[in-house]
Design a protein around this motif. Structure first.
Motif, PDB file in Angstrom:
ATOM      1  N   ILE A  24       0.739  -1.240  -0.104  1.00  0.00           N
ATOM      2  CA  ILE A  24      -0.060   0.031  -0.239  1.00  0.00           C
ATOM      3  C   ILE A  24       0.847   1.358  -0.024  1.00  0.00           C
ATOM      4  O   ILE A  24       0.274   2.345  -0.413  1.00  0.00           O
ATOM      5  CB  ILE A  24      -0.918   0.079   1.166  1.00  0.00           C
ATOM      6  CG1 ILE A  24      -0.193   0.061   2.546  1.00  0.00           C
ATOM      7  CG2 ILE A  24      -2.017  -0.991   1.039  1.00  0.00           C
ATOM      8  CD1 ILE A  24      -1.109   0.281   3.734  1.00  0.00           C
ATOM      9  N   PHE A  25       2.018   1.152   0.407  1.00  0.00           N
ATOM     10  CA  PHE A  25       2.830   2.547   0.402  1.00  0.00           C
ATOM     11  C   PHE A  25       3.719   2.779  -0.859  1.00  0.00           C
ATOM     12  O   PHE A  25       3.828   4.282  -0.794  1.00  0.00           O
ATOM     13  CB  PHE A  25       3.817   2.387   1.723  1.00  0.00           C
ATOM     14  CG  PHE A  25       2.855   2.505   3.028  1.00  0.00           C
ATOM     15  CD1 PHE A  25       2.216   3.363   3.526  1.00  0.00           C
ATOM     16  CD2 PHE A  25       3.212   1.408   3.935  1.00  0.00           C
ATOM     17  CE1 PHE A  25       1.650   3.279   4.771  1.00  0.00           C
ATOM     18  CE2 PHE A  25       2.584   1.296   4.966  1.00  0.00           C
ATOM     19  CZ  PHE A  25       1.764   2.348   5.641  1.00  0.00           C
ATOM     20  N   GLU A  26       4.239   2.086  -1.293  1.00  0.00           N
ATOM     21  CA  GLU A  26       5.169   2.497  -2.331  1.00  0.00           C
ATOM     22  C   GLU A  26       4.679   3.314  -3.520  1.00  0.00           C
ATOM     23  O   GLU A  26       5.193   4.327  -3.896  1.00  0.00           O
ATOM     24  CB  GLU A  26       5.438   1.387  -3.123  1.00  0.00           C
ATOM     25  CG  GLU A  26       6.805   0.690  -2.267  1.00  0.00           C
ATOM     26  CD  GLU A  26       7.304  -0.694  -2.909  1.00  0.00           C
ATOM     27  OE1 GLU A  26       6.677  -1.302  -3.767  1.00  0.00           O
ATOM     28  OE2 GLU A  26       8.595  -1.036  -2.514  1.00  0.00           O
ATOM     29  N   ALA A  27       3.371   3.146  -3.908  1.00  0.00           N
ATOM     30  CA  ALA A  27       2.641   3.987  -4.966  1.00  0.00           C
ATOM     31  C   ALA A  27       2.355   5.384  -4.436  1.00  0.00           C
ATOM     32  O   ALA A  27       2.614   6.504  -5.199  1.00  0.00           O
ATOM     33  CB  ALA A  27       1.448   3.519  -5.322  1.00  0.00           C
ATOM     34  N   TYR A  28       2.089   5.425  -3.149  1.00  0.00           N
ATOM     35  CA  TYR A  28       1.989   6.872  -2.573  1.00  0.00           C
ATOM     36  C   TYR A  28       3.300   7.680  -2.185  1.00  0.00           C
ATOM     37  O   TYR A  28       3.371   8.670  -2.194  1.00  0.00           O
ATOM     38  CB  TYR A  28       0.956   6.784  -1.242  1.00  0.00           C
ATOM     39  CG  TYR A  28      -0.181   6.774  -1.625  1.00  0.00           C
ATOM     40  CD1 TYR A  28      -1.093   7.454  -2.236  1.00  0.00           C
ATOM     41  CD2 TYR A  28      -0.716   5.211  -1.443  1.00  0.00           C
ATOM     42  CE1 TYR A  28      -2.662   7.335  -2.475  1.00  0.00           C
ATOM     43  CE2 TYR A  28      -2.356   4.983  -1.880  1.00  0.00           C
ATOM     44  CZ  TYR A  28      -3.109   5.976  -2.392  1.00  0.00           C
ATOM     45  OH  TYR A  28      -4.653   5.775  -2.679  1.00  0.00           O
ATOM     46  N   ALA A  29       4.308   6.728  -1.931  1.00  0.00           N
ATOM     47  CA  ALA A  29       5.601   7.383  -1.616  1.00  0.00           C
ATOM     48  C   ALA A  29       5.997   7.978  -3.001  1.00  0.00           C
ATOM     49  O   ALA A  29       6.710   9.075  -3.160  1.00  0.00           O
ATOM     50  CB  ALA A  29       6.584   6.354  -1.262  1.00  0.00           C
ATOM     51  N   ARG A  30       5.879   7.157  -4.160  1.00  0.00           N
ATOM     52  CA  ARG A  30       6.397   7.981  -5.581  1.00  0.00           C
ATOM     53  C   ARG A  30       5.519   9.302  -5.670  1.00  0.00           C
ATOM     54  O   ARG A  30       6.067  10.009  -6.481  1.00  0.00           O
ATOM     55  CB  ARG A  30       6.099   6.672  -6.632  1.00  0.00           C
ATOM     56  CG  ARG A  30       7.190   5.533  -6.600  1.00  0.00           C
ATOM     57  CD  ARG A  30       7.112   4.812  -7.872  1.00  0.00           C
ATOM     58  NE  ARG A  30       5.848   3.933  -8.007  1.00  0.00           N
ATOM     59  CZ  ARG A  30       5.610   3.180  -7.504  1.00  0.00           C
ATOM     60  NH1 ARG A  30       6.362   2.082  -7.039  1.00  0.00           N
ATOM     61  NH2 ARG A  30       4.297   2.431  -7.697  1.00  0.00           N
ATOM     62  N   ASP A  31       4.377   9.186  -5.326  1.00  0.00           N
ATOM     63  CA  ASP A  31       3.273  10.218  -5.692  1.00  0.00           C
ATOM     64  C   ASP A  31       3.942  11.455  -4.976  1.00  0.00           C
ATOM     65  O   ASP A  31       3.985  12.635  -5.412  1.00  0.00           O
ATOM     66  CB  ASP A  31       1.969   9.811  -5.434  1.00  0.00           C
ATOM     67  CG  ASP A  31       0.954  11.091  -5.662  1.00  0.00           C
ATOM     68  OD1 ASP A  31       0.505  11.527  -6.544  1.00  0.00           O
ATOM     69  OD2 ASP A  31       0.879  11.848  -4.472  1.00  0.00           O
ATOM     70  N   LEU A  32       4.003  11.420  -3.779  1.00  0.00           N
ATOM     71  CA  LEU A  32       4.540  12.405  -2.879  1.00  0.00           C
ATOM     72  C   LEU A  32       5.946  12.905  -3.094  1.00  0.00           C
ATOM     73  O   LEU A  32       6.045  14.206  -3.342  1.00  0.00           O
ATOM     74  CB  LEU A  32       4.362  12.004  -1.265  1.00  0.00           C
ATOM     75  CG  LEU A  32       4.283  12.990  -0.356  1.00  0.00           C
ATOM     76  CD1 LEU A  32       2.957  13.861  -0.269  1.00  0.00           C
ATOM     77  CD2 LEU A  32       4.478  12.537   1.128  1.00  0.00           C
ATOM     78  N   ALA A  33       6.748  12.026  -3.384  1.00  0.00           N
ATOM     79  CA  ALA A  33       8.027  12.387  -3.922  1.00  0.00           C
ATOM     80  C   ALA A  33       8.135  13.215  -5.019  1.00  0.00           C
ATOM     81  O   ALA A  33       8.865  14.239  -5.356  1.00  0.00           O
ATOM     82  CB  ALA A  33       8.943  11.083  -3.741  1.00  0.00           C
TER      83      ALA A  33
END
Length: 271
Positions: A24-33
């Motif tokens: 669940i976290f990797e996609a949102y990490a790429r978005d936020l970064a």
């Protein structure tokens, strides 16, 4: 929020990083970064860094001369993060409380926080601290989970455990990770902290797993939900994990599965 909601210790950091981060976290990490990279900050403070998924995404997207200070309240989570990203001289790891940051005023060009704000016991105080350490015109970017009903694996696991523990269902996921998604409340708290130019986007992704077993392990064993399960039945962790596995299989199938996840992505300016 109860005290055990913030306890990420023992085997939780390793299981969290192995199972929950890719789920669940990797996609949102790429978005936020990616959003952060558009502001071209020279130095970034990350609060509630966890096992470093956003830290790694920022390191891959920010300029080579950018400095990242990654902090978390839980030292075991930081230890796991630092082990994953050893040798990168741009990153400093430091245990710190987001409500009492050990940094001087106006020290950073940006502050970022991935899925940590839900755990802040006093959100306005945490936001004031983020604003304090930002330079003028600096940006605060963070995300929080949407309602549990819009995060299908978490919802299914939570409901399955309510069947296993009908008189005292574990509610960690609904109470804390998925308990802070009122857009107007978030705006009001950022305004109370002195931020301006607040924008809030709803972002959906699909969570994918090779089988129902992986998300069951991720949630039951890799989050503080584990603390609630073991408080109800000290030897019941595997039973609870199997209960969640079977519920996920009934809803999504026995093979590779997909479920919707939803979060709010927030940007605010120090002004």
């Amino acid at each position: 929020m109860v005290a055990s909601d913030k306890l990420f210790a023992g085997s939780i950091p390793e299981i969290y990083d192995r199972y929950l981060v890719p789920l669940i976290f990797e996609a949102y990490a790429r978005d936020l970064a990616g959003r952060l990279a558009q502001t071209t900050p020279r130095d970034v403070l990350e609060t509630a860094a966890g096992t470093g998924v956003l830290t790694r995404a920022m390191a891959s997207m920010l300029p080579a001369d950018a400095r990242i200070v990654a902090t978390d309240l839980n030292q075991p989570m930081l230890d796991r993060a630092a082990a994953r990203q050893s040798g990168d001289g741009r990153i400093e790891w430091k245990q710190a409380d987001a409500l009492a940051l050990p940094f001087a005023d106006q020290s950073f060009g940006a502050v970022a926080c991935q899925f940590g704000a839900m755990f802040f016991p006093d959100k306005v105080s945490a936001y004031k601290e983020a604003r304090r350490v930002l330079r003028p015109k600096g940006r605060f970017l963070f995300n929080v989970w949407g309602p549990i009903s819009d995060n299908e694996f978490a919802d299914t696991v939570t409901e399955s455990l309510a069947v296993l523990f009908p008189h005292d269902p574990p509610r960690f996921m609904a109470r804390t990770p998925h308990g802070y998604h009122d857009v107007e409340r978030i705006r009001q708290q950022l305004d109370a902290a002195g931020f301006t130019a607040v924008s809030i986007d709803t972002v959906d992704h699909q969570s994918k797993a090779p089988s129902p077993r992986e998300p069951a392990i991720a949630y039951c064993q890799g989050t503080p939900l584990r603390n609630e399960i073991e408080a109800r039945d000290a030897s019941g962790l595997e039973t609870a994990t199997q209960q969640a596995t079977e519920a996920l299989a009934r809803r999504f199938g026995a093979g590779a599965i997909e479920g919707r996840i939803q979060a709010l992505v927030i940007s605010a300016s120090r002004g």
